[in-house]
Write an enzyme that holds these catalytic residues in place. Sequence first.
Site, PDB file in Angstrom:
ATOM      1  N   ASP A  65      -4.687   2.445  -4.481  1.00  0.00           N
ATOM      2  CA  ASP A  65      -3.234   2.543  -4.393  1.00  0.00           C
ATOM      3  C   ASP A  65      -2.631   1.277  -3.795  1.00  0.00           C
ATOM      4  OD1 ASP A  65      -4.359   2.826  -1.974  1.00  0.00           O
ATOM      5  OD2 ASP A  65      -3.071   4.480  -1.294  1.00  0.00           O
ATOM      6  N   ASP A 124       0.858  -1.193   0.000  1.00  0.00           N
ATOM      7  CA  ASP A 124       0.000   0.000   0.000  1.00  0.00           C
ATOM      8  C   ASP A 124       0.887   1.233   0.000  1.00  0.00           C
ATOM      9  OD1 ASP A 124      -3.089   0.606   0.570  1.00  0.00           O
ATOM     10  OD2 ASP A 124      -1.805   2.181   1.480  1.00  0.00           O
ATOM     11  N   LEU A 125       0.446   2.237  -0.776  1.00  0.00           N
ATOM     12  CA  LEU A 125       1.249   3.462  -0.870  1.00  0.00           C
ATOM     13  C   LEU A 125       0.904   4.398   0.297  1.00  0.00           C
ATOM     14  CD1 LEU A 125       1.774   2.285  -3.649  1.00  0.00           C
ATOM     15  CD2 LEU A 125       1.326   4.529  -4.652  1.00  0.00           C
TER      16      LEU A 125
END
Lengths: 444, 315
Positions: A365, A322-323
Site C-alpha cells: 500500500d 503510505d495508506l
Amino acid sequence: MKRLQRVSVFISLVGLIGVLIMSVIPQENNISKADVVASLGALQFHNASLNYEIVKLESPQFENYDYINQSIQDFRSTLNDLIALSNDLDQDTKTILGNLKQEFELKADLALSIASNTAVMQSSVQYLTTAISEIRIETTLLSKTRPESKILFEEVAKELNIIWIDVLTRYIRGNTSVGISFEKVYCNSCPFTLRKQIESVVRHLALLETRSIYQTAIRVDIKNVKLETYLEKLSANIERSLSATEDRLLLQQGVIISGAILLIVGLLTMASLVRRNRRHYILAETDLLTGLGNRIRFERILKQVKEHTDDNLQSFGLLFIDLDGFKKVNDVLGHTEGDLVLKRYAKILTQRLGYSDKIMRFGGDEFVVIVENASIEKLRALAKKLNHYGELQLKQNIKVTLSIGGALYPDDANDIASLIEMADGAMYDAKKAGKNRYKIYKDV
Amino acid sequence: MQKVRFWRGLTSILPLALCVFALKLHASTIIPIDAPIIEDMDKVNLGKRLFGDPILFNQGGMTCLSCHNLTPDSTFDAVKGHPLTIDSVNIPTLLNTSLNFRWHWNGEFTTMESQFVGLMKKLTQEPMSSIVARLSEDIEYQREFRSIYGGITVNAITDAIIAYQKVLITPSPFDAYLKGDVNAITDQAKIGYQRFKDYGCISCHQGKNIGGNLMQKIGLINPYFTIDNELTQIDYGHFNVTGNPDDKFVFRVPSLRNVALTPPYFHNGSIERLNNAVRAIAYYQVGRIIPIEDVEYIVAFLQSLSGELPEELVP
C-alpha cells in the site's frame, strides 16, 4: 524468441549479401544478340552467293566478274563487323572467327584465280575461233597461189582444226588433259605472216591447255576450303554462348529477386520482434493493478532523474506515501475492496498531481512520487494537498488516510539509496506522529 | 509424219536459238553505271576539302590532288609517280575508283579504307595520329568534324575521304548506249565495241568499271618484259605483295573508263598514246597484231567511255 530473432537476422543478411553481389556483377552482356545473328545469316548468304558465282564460272558463257567480287567484299565486311562485335564473345568463338577469316581469304584468292583463269581461257577461245577460220581462209588462198605446197597447207589447217576441236571438247567437258603435240602444225616453209599466226594459235592452245589443268587444280583446292565447316561451328558456338549468357542472366535475376524477398521478410520479422519485445519491457515495469509504474520503473526513472538533475544543477524531491488503515480495509471489506481502494488512490494521485509517469506503486500500500525541480516549499505544498484529498471514507465507518514522508536531493542525501531511506524514515515519523500528516526529512 | 518433221525442225533450230540467246547475254558483260546519288553532301564536301589541303601531308605543299589530277579541262592525266613516292608507278585516276575491287596496280589493298591509311603512312612516313594532331589544330576542321563525326579520328578522316571518292563516278555516252540510246555514240565507236568483243578484250575488261575486277598477268601470249624493257621492282606486280612466284608480273586489270583522258598507259606509264597502247596490249595479251583501222575503231569506242564529273565535285 531469441532463436527466431537470430534466424531473421541471418535471413536478411543472406538476402542483403545476395543482392549486393549480384548487383556488383555486370548484369547485361554487351553483345547485341540480333546483330550477331543477323551477321551470321549474312555470312551464310554471302558464302552461298560466292559459291554460286564460282559454279557459274564453269559455264563457257561470257560473263563479268563484278558479282564474284561483290560477294567477296560483302563477306569480308560482314566478317569484319562480326569480329568487331566478338570482343564480348568467348575465346573459343574468337579462335573460330580467326580461322574463318583465314579460310575465307584463301577461298577469296582461289575464287579470284578462277575468275582470272576463266577470263584468260575465254579470251583464248574467242581468239581461236576467229584465228583458226582465218588461217583456213589464208591457206586456201595460199594453195591457189602456190599449188606446189597445197598439201602442206591443207595438212597444217587440218591438224590445227583437229587440235582445236580436241581442246575445245575437253575444255567444255571438264579438262582431262593428255598433252598435245604441236609438231605437225609448225610449217617453216609457210610465209612469215602465216607462220606468226600459227605461232600465236599454238601459244593460245598451249595456254588453254595449261590453264585448264590449273583450273581443275584450283577447283579441287576450293573444294578443300573448310569455310562451311567453320561457319557451322561458328553458328553452333554463338548459339551456345548466347543461350549460356541468357541462362546466366536469368539466374542472376532470380538470385536478385529472391535475395530481395528474403531481405524484406527478414526485416519484417525483425520489426515485429522488436515491437513485441518493447511490449514485454513495458509490461515488466508496470503495476498490473493500478496501471502505474512498479518498483523497477521507479528505480530506472529515479536514476534518470538523478542524472538529469546533476547535469542541470537542480534538485528533486521524493514523496513516500503510505495508506493508513489499509490493513483494516482488507480484513473487514475483503481484498477486492482493497484492490479498488488502491485503484482509487492511483487515480487520485494521478489527477491531483497532473502527471502519471513519475508516480509509482512501490509495494503493497505504498506509493512513491518523484517531484522534479523541487524545493522544500514545493514538497510541503504537494504533501499538504495530497493529505487534503487523500481522505477516504469507506463503508462500515472505515477511514483511509495518507501518511507522507519527503526528502530532497541533493539537500538531504547525495545518493539514491539514502534518499529513499530518508523519505521512508520521514514517512514512518509521520505515522508515529499520528497518521494523516506529512513529514519532510528536514523537519524530522 | 509431219509431226516428226516439225520436231526435227525444232531440234535443229533450238541450238541456233540458244546461240542467239547467248549472244544477247553477251551484251550484259559490261554493266552501265548511273550518276551517284549523294547521300551526305557534308561528308563529301569535307572529303573534297581534305583532298586539296596540304595539311594532310605537311611537306612542300603536296596534296592528294598533286598526283590525282581531276581538273575539268580534260587533262585528268595520271602522271608517272610523284617524286616523293617510293615506287613510281603510273598513278591511276580516281574517277570510278570505288567500282574497283582491289587498289593499287599490284592489288595490295582489298578495301578503300586500308588503301587510304596504307598510302598515307607510306607517303608521310609518320603515323596517322600525327595527321589527326595536325587537323586538330585547325579550328574549322575541328568544327566540321565535330558536327559530322563528333570528333577528329583516323576513322572519320578516312570516311570523309572515301565518301568523296565514292561519288567520283562518271557515266559516259557508252552507258547511255547500253541503256538503249542508239545515237549516244558514233558508228565508229559501235564498230569498235564489236572489235573489242571479237578480239577478246572484253573477257578481262568487263563489268561496271570495264576492268578493275580481275588480276591478270601482263604478257600472257607474248612476253612483255624483254631485253628492251629493263625490269624494276614495280614490274613484279602482285609478287611484291604475296611473294608467290606465280604472282610475278600479275597486275590489276585497269578500268577503261576515261581511258582516253588518262595517258600515259600501263603500270609503268611507258606508252603515251592510246592507239599504241591498244596495239601493244593486244599483242602482249591476245597475241594479235591488230590492223590500223581496227585500232582506230577501238580507240573511238574507248573515247566513248569518257564521262564528265559534275561541276560541284570538281575540286
